[in-house]
Structures are given as C-alpha cells and as structure tokens.
Design a protein around this motif. Structure first.
Motif, PDB file in Angstrom:
ATOM      1  N   ILE A 184      -4.100   5.254   5.346  1.00 48.91           N
ATOM      2  CA  ILE A 184      -3.752   3.854   5.089  1.00 48.91           C
ATOM      3  C   ILE A 184      -3.158   3.209   6.337  1.00 48.91           C
ATOM      4  O   ILE A 184      -3.548   2.103   6.737  1.00 48.91           O
ATOM      5  CB  ILE A 184      -2.767   3.749   3.905  1.00 48.91           C
ATOM      6  CG1 ILE A 184      -3.466   4.166   2.604  1.00 48.91           C
ATOM      7  CG2 ILE A 184      -2.215   2.331   3.778  1.00 48.91           C
ATOM      8  CD1 ILE A 184      -2.533   4.294   1.406  1.00 48.91           C
ATOM      9  N   HIS A 211      -9.610  -3.590  14.897  1.00 55.59           N
ATOM     10  CA  HIS A 211      -9.539  -2.130  14.926  1.00 55.59           C
ATOM     11  C   HIS A 211      -9.411  -1.596  16.353  1.00 55.59           C
ATOM     12  O   HIS A 211      -8.826  -0.527  16.555  1.00 55.59           O
ATOM     13  CB  HIS A 211     -10.755  -1.539  14.214  1.00 55.59           C
ATOM     14  CG  HIS A 211     -10.616  -1.579  12.714  1.00 55.59           C
ATOM     15  ND1 HIS A 211      -9.851  -0.659  12.022  1.00 55.59           N
ATOM     16  CD2 HIS A 211     -11.095  -2.431  11.790  1.00 55.59           C
ATOM     17  CE1 HIS A 211      -9.883  -0.947  10.740  1.00 55.59           C
ATOM     18  NE2 HIS A 211     -10.636  -2.026  10.562  1.00 55.59           N
ATOM     19  N   GLU A 229      -9.649  -0.343   2.273  1.00 55.38           N
ATOM     20  CA  GLU A 229      -9.026  -1.379   3.107  1.00 55.38           C
ATOM     21  C   GLU A 229      -9.109  -2.748   2.433  1.00 55.38           C
ATOM     22  O   GLU A 229     -10.140  -3.134   1.890  1.00 55.38           O
ATOM     23  CB  GLU A 229      -9.756  -1.397   4.452  1.00 55.38           C
ATOM     24  CG  GLU A 229      -9.196  -2.307   5.492  1.00 55.38           C
ATOM     25  CD  GLU A 229      -9.998  -2.236   6.779  1.00 55.38           C
ATOM     26  OE1 GLU A 229      -9.838  -3.149   7.620  1.00 55.38           O
ATOM     27  OE2 GLU A 229     -10.799  -1.284   6.939  1.00 55.38           O
ATOM     28  N   ASN A 230      -7.990  -3.477   2.435  1.00 57.13           N
ATOM     29  CA  ASN A 230      -7.858  -4.829   1.866  1.00 57.13           C
ATOM     30  C   ASN A 230      -7.932  -4.866   0.346  1.00 57.13           C
ATOM     31  O   ASN A 230      -8.097  -5.952  -0.237  1.00 57.13           O
ATOM     32  CB  ASN A 230      -8.922  -5.786   2.440  1.00 57.13           C
ATOM     33  CG  ASN A 230      -8.723  -6.061   3.909  1.00 57.13           C
ATOM     34  OD1 ASN A 230      -7.599  -6.135   4.397  1.00 57.13           O
ATOM     35  ND2 ASN A 230      -9.820  -6.209   4.641  1.00 57.13           N
ATOM     36  N   TYR A 239       0.799  -1.219   0.000  1.00 51.91           N
ATOM     37  CA  TYR A 239       0.000   0.000   0.000  1.00 51.91           C
ATOM     38  C   TYR A 239       0.840   1.282   0.000  1.00 51.91           C
ATOM     39  O   TYR A 239       0.424   2.303   0.542  1.00 51.91           O
ATOM     40  CB  TYR A 239      -0.968   0.009   1.191  1.00 51.91           C
ATOM     41  CG  TYR A 239      -1.996  -1.096   1.103  1.00 51.91           C
ATOM     42  CD1 TYR A 239      -3.228  -0.890   0.479  1.00 51.91           C
ATOM     43  CD2 TYR A 239      -1.727  -2.370   1.615  1.00 51.91           C
ATOM     44  CE1 TYR A 239      -4.156  -1.915   0.385  1.00 51.91           C
ATOM     45  CE2 TYR A 239      -2.653  -3.396   1.517  1.00 51.91           C
ATOM     46  CZ  TYR A 239      -3.867  -3.162   0.905  1.00 51.91           C
ATOM     47  OH  TYR A 239      -4.787  -4.179   0.797  1.00 51.91           O
ATOM     48  N   HIS A 256      -5.754   2.308   9.052  1.00 51.84           N
ATOM     49  CA  HIS A 256      -6.788   1.298   8.837  1.00 51.84           C
ATOM     50  C   HIS A 256      -6.296  -0.007   8.213  1.00 51.84           C
ATOM     51  O   HIS A 256      -7.034  -0.997   8.244  1.00 51.84           O
ATOM     52  CB  HIS A 256      -7.896   1.871   7.945  1.00 51.84           C
ATOM     53  CG  HIS A 256      -8.636   3.020   8.549  1.00 51.84           C
ATOM     54  ND1 HIS A 256      -9.578   2.863   9.542  1.00 51.84           N
ATOM     55  CD2 HIS A 256      -8.562   4.352   8.299  1.00 51.84           C
ATOM     56  CE1 HIS A 256     -10.062   4.049   9.877  1.00 51.84           C
ATOM     57  NE2 HIS A 256      -9.470   4.973   9.137  1.00 51.84           N
ATOM     58  N   GLN A 257      -5.092  -0.014   7.657  1.00 51.96           N
ATOM     59  CA  GLN A 257      -4.674  -1.189   6.905  1.00 51.96           C
ATOM     60  C   GLN A 257      -3.727  -2.096   7.687  1.00 51.96           C
ATOM     61  O   GLN A 257      -2.757  -1.649   8.269  1.00 51.96           O
ATOM     62  CB  GLN A 257      -3.977  -0.768   5.602  1.00 51.96           C
ATOM     63  CG  GLN A 257      -3.564  -1.938   4.721  1.00 51.96           C
ATOM     64  CD  GLN A 257      -4.749  -2.796   4.315  1.00 51.96           C
ATOM     65  OE1 GLN A 257      -5.763  -2.291   3.832  1.00 51.96           O
ATOM     66  NE2 GLN A 257      -4.636  -4.110   4.505  1.00 51.96           N
ATOM     67  N   ARG A 276     -13.362  -8.182  12.926  1.00 52.72           N
ATOM     68  CA  ARG A 276     -12.970  -6.864  12.420  1.00 52.72           C
ATOM     69  C   ARG A 276     -12.962  -5.820  13.545  1.00 52.72           C
ATOM     70  O   ARG A 276     -12.048  -4.997  13.638  1.00 52.72           O
ATOM     71  CB  ARG A 276     -13.926  -6.435  11.311  1.00 52.72           C
ATOM     72  CG  ARG A 276     -13.686  -5.040  10.790  1.00 52.72           C
ATOM     73  CD  ARG A 276     -14.549  -4.766   9.565  1.00 52.72           C
ATOM     74  NE  ARG A 276     -14.626  -3.327   9.331  1.00 52.72           N
ATOM     75  CZ  ARG A 276     -13.655  -2.601   8.835  1.00 52.72           C
ATOM     76  NH1 ARG A 276     -12.505  -3.169   8.517  1.00 52.72           N
ATOM     77  NH2 ARG A 276     -13.793  -1.305   8.664  1.00 52.72           N
ATOM     78  N   HIS A 317     -12.359   4.169   2.979  1.00 48.87           N
ATOM     79  CA  HIS A 317     -12.247   5.171   4.034  1.00 48.87           C
ATOM     80  C   HIS A 317     -12.087   6.552   3.398  1.00 48.87           C
ATOM     81  O   HIS A 317     -11.141   6.782   2.637  1.00 48.87           O
ATOM     82  CB  HIS A 317     -11.047   4.868   4.929  1.00 48.87           C
ATOM     83  CG  HIS A 317     -11.156   3.562   5.651  1.00 48.87           C
ATOM     84  ND1 HIS A 317     -11.856   3.418   6.831  1.00 48.87           N
ATOM     85  CD2 HIS A 317     -10.665   2.330   5.352  1.00 48.87           C
ATOM     86  CE1 HIS A 317     -11.790   2.157   7.225  1.00 48.87           C
ATOM     87  NE2 HIS A 317     -11.079   1.482   6.353  1.00 48.87           N
ATOM     88  N   ASP A 356     -12.098 -10.501   8.096  1.00 45.07           N
ATOM     89  CA  ASP A 356     -12.672  -9.183   8.369  1.00 45.07           C
ATOM     90  C   ASP A 356     -14.156  -9.114   8.055  1.00 45.07           C
ATOM     91  O   ASP A 356     -14.845  -8.183   8.481  1.00 45.07           O
ATOM     92  CB  ASP A 356     -11.929  -8.105   7.558  1.00 45.07           C
ATOM     93  CG  ASP A 356     -10.611  -7.703   8.206  1.00 45.07           C
ATOM     94  OD1 ASP A 356     -10.477  -7.884   9.429  1.00 45.07           O
ATOM     95  OD2 ASP A 356      -9.718  -7.212   7.503  1.00 45.07           O
TER      96      ASP A 356
END
Length: 321
Positions: free
Chosen positions: A288, A314, A219-220, A192, A291-292, A310, A260, A304
C-alpha cells in the motif's frame, strides 16, 4: 404609490425565491449524485442475479450446447464479461503482478477491503476470463440474507467460510480470497490502514493447508467509494452491537483502479498464526505504501486515468524510495 411598492416587493420576493431555488439546486445536485451513484452497483448486482435466474431456468434447453458438465460455466463467462467491461469503462481497471497469480497451484489471496469491494468483482472476472480459474471468496454472513445473493454465491463460489472448509478447498487445489478486516475495515478504515484486530483465521487456514499467501491491494479504492465520517462513534457502537454496516456509503467516482498483486509468502511450518498474520500484514502495508497516494485524493485518482500523469506520479514515488 403603495400599489407600486407592493408590486416591487412581490417581484423581489419572486426573484429571491427563484435565485434561492437555483442556488440550492446547484449546491445539492453533486451531493445527491454522489449518494445515488452507489445504486449503480446495486442495480448491476441485481442484474447479475436476474441473468443467472434466467440462465438457471433455461439450463435444460442449452445444456446440450455446452461442452462442460458445470451448468454455470457459460453464465460465469457472461457475467464475468459484464463486470470486466464495467471495470474497463468506469475505472480503467488493471491488474499489476499477474505473474504472482498461480495458473494451477492453490493459493490464499489476502486483500484490503474497500468501502465497497468493487475491485474484487473486477478481479474475479479478469482472473476467470484470462486464466480460466475460479477464485473462491469468503463473504460476511449477513450478505447471505439478502434476496438474490444466494444464486450469485452458488455460481461465483462465494462462501461464508470456516477454517476447515477453506483449508479443504485449498487442499483441493483452489484459490481463495479473504479480507481479514471484512466489514469493520470497509466501514472504518481511513487512509488505507489495515484493521484486522486479532483475526488470525486466515493464517490458521494457510498453515492447515500448507499454501502460500498472496497479498493484494487496489490503488485508489477508497477514492472510488467512501463512508461518511460524521457520526463515526455512533456507527462504531452500532457495528459493535449488531455486526452490520450502518455508515452510509457515497461515491461511484470513476477513478483509476489498479489491483497490485504482491510477491507470494511461502508456507513456513515454524511460524505461528500470530506471526504469520503480522508478516502478511507488514507485506500488505508495504504494498500500500509503495503504490498509494496519501492522503487519498478523488481528483488525483481521476487524473491517474491519464497515462502521462500516472507515470509521472510513480516515477516520483520510486525516486523518493
């Protein structure tokens, strides 16, 4: 005795052949499937083109039933519904940060480019269906050479995009989405990381139109589709020469995808394009990192989809911060 030995050898060879065939089938099937799954996106792409062609041919028969003067209005709703359904079923797609997307004001969305920008297709559909706003997107020139892409671009407001044309659209009150990394980032980004080089065009657009910039990342995204890393140097050389994506893409894994939407970066007349590019890049990188999961994991991306898992991940990220 010799006949018995020949018979026994034949049986052993047959057994080995059958066993080897089964072994190869079990080993190669997942590999073949991962390269075939991206074809689902291609099929959906051409189904979209086919639907729009049918709609275009029958426009005269249905135009009296539409209240809007735009012939593509009903088609966009229909196509948007298809992609929204696909996103919900296959990736449990969501958007976090809805409040950062303006209801009527112009804005420039700057996003991270995945191996396949499947998140943008879902994002455009959701914004159009929920906010009734068409997000104009800037695509690479080579895409316009593909059969069927022209009608999709016409309906969904996809443009090659110059600084002036993008600035004019923003001045008219529209939203535009641009990925500064483009195909280069799609093919060669790992973990990323942004790959913008010295691309300041989007910053010049924002300064010219005096609009805010909204960072976006999904994300992902790199766990849904990936590019083959073997032969990276060769693919880099081919890209440098032809400006086309040569690295094979595999995947289609139904991992959880969440776009996001970061806090808007307001227009600042004191910033140069270079300074604005860095500011936006830092904001997107921070989004990034927040959240990643790194390194990315297909298995964890699948997990997730389970709300409890999930939420736990977080909470752990928030605690580490």
């Amino acid at each position: 005795m010799l006949d018995f030995l020949h018979l026994l050898r034949g049986r052993i060879v047959d057994y080995i052949d059958i066993d080897l065939t089964l072994w190869l089938t079990w080993c190669l099937t997942p590999l073949i499937v991962t390269f075939l799954l991206p074809l689902i996106i291609v099929i959906l792409f051409y189904f979209t083109a086919f639907t729009l062609y049918i709609y275009k041919l029958h426009w005269r028969n249905i135009k009296d039933t539409l209240s809007s003067g735009d012939r593509w209005t009903a088609a966009r709703k229909f196509v948007g519904a298809i992609w929204d359904a696909h996103g919900w079923i296959w990736h449990n797609y969501e958007i976090e940060g809805w409040e950062n997307i303006p209801d009527s004001e112009p804005a420039l969305i700057i996003y991270y480019h995945g191996a396949i920008p499947i998140d943008i297709y879902y994002f455009l559909a959701k914004v159009y269906l929920n906010k009734n706003r068409m997000v104009h997107t800037v695509a690479d020139n080579f895409l316009f050479k593909f059969s069927g892409f022209g009608i999709i671009a016409d309906c969904m407001k996809v443009i090659p995009g110059t600084i002036q044309s993008c600035a004019n659209l923003l001045k008219e009150g529209n939203i535009i989405a641009i990925s500064p990394g483009g195909v280069y980032e799609a093919q060669f980004s790992r973990n990323y990381n942004l790959m913008w080089k010295k691309r300041f065009g989007f910053a010049k657009v924002a300064i010219e139109a005096k609009v805010k910039i909204i960072p976006m990342y999904t994300e992902n995204l790199r766990e849904a589709f990936r590019t083959v890393s073997i032969g990276r140097r060769i693919f880099l050389r081919l890209y440098a020469r032809f400006k086309l994506p040569f690295a094979p893409i595999y995947g289609g894994f139904p991992v959880k995808l969440v776009s996001h939407i970061g806090k808007p970066i307001d227009y600042d007349p004191n910033l140069t394009p270079e300074e604005l590019q860095k500011k936006v890049g830092d904001s997107l990188t921070e989004l990034i990192n927040r959240h990643q999961r790194k390194p990315g994991s297909i298995l964890m991306g699948l997990m997730d989809r389970i709300p409890y898992f999930r939420k736990h991940f977080h909470q752990k990220i928030s605690h580490n911060e």
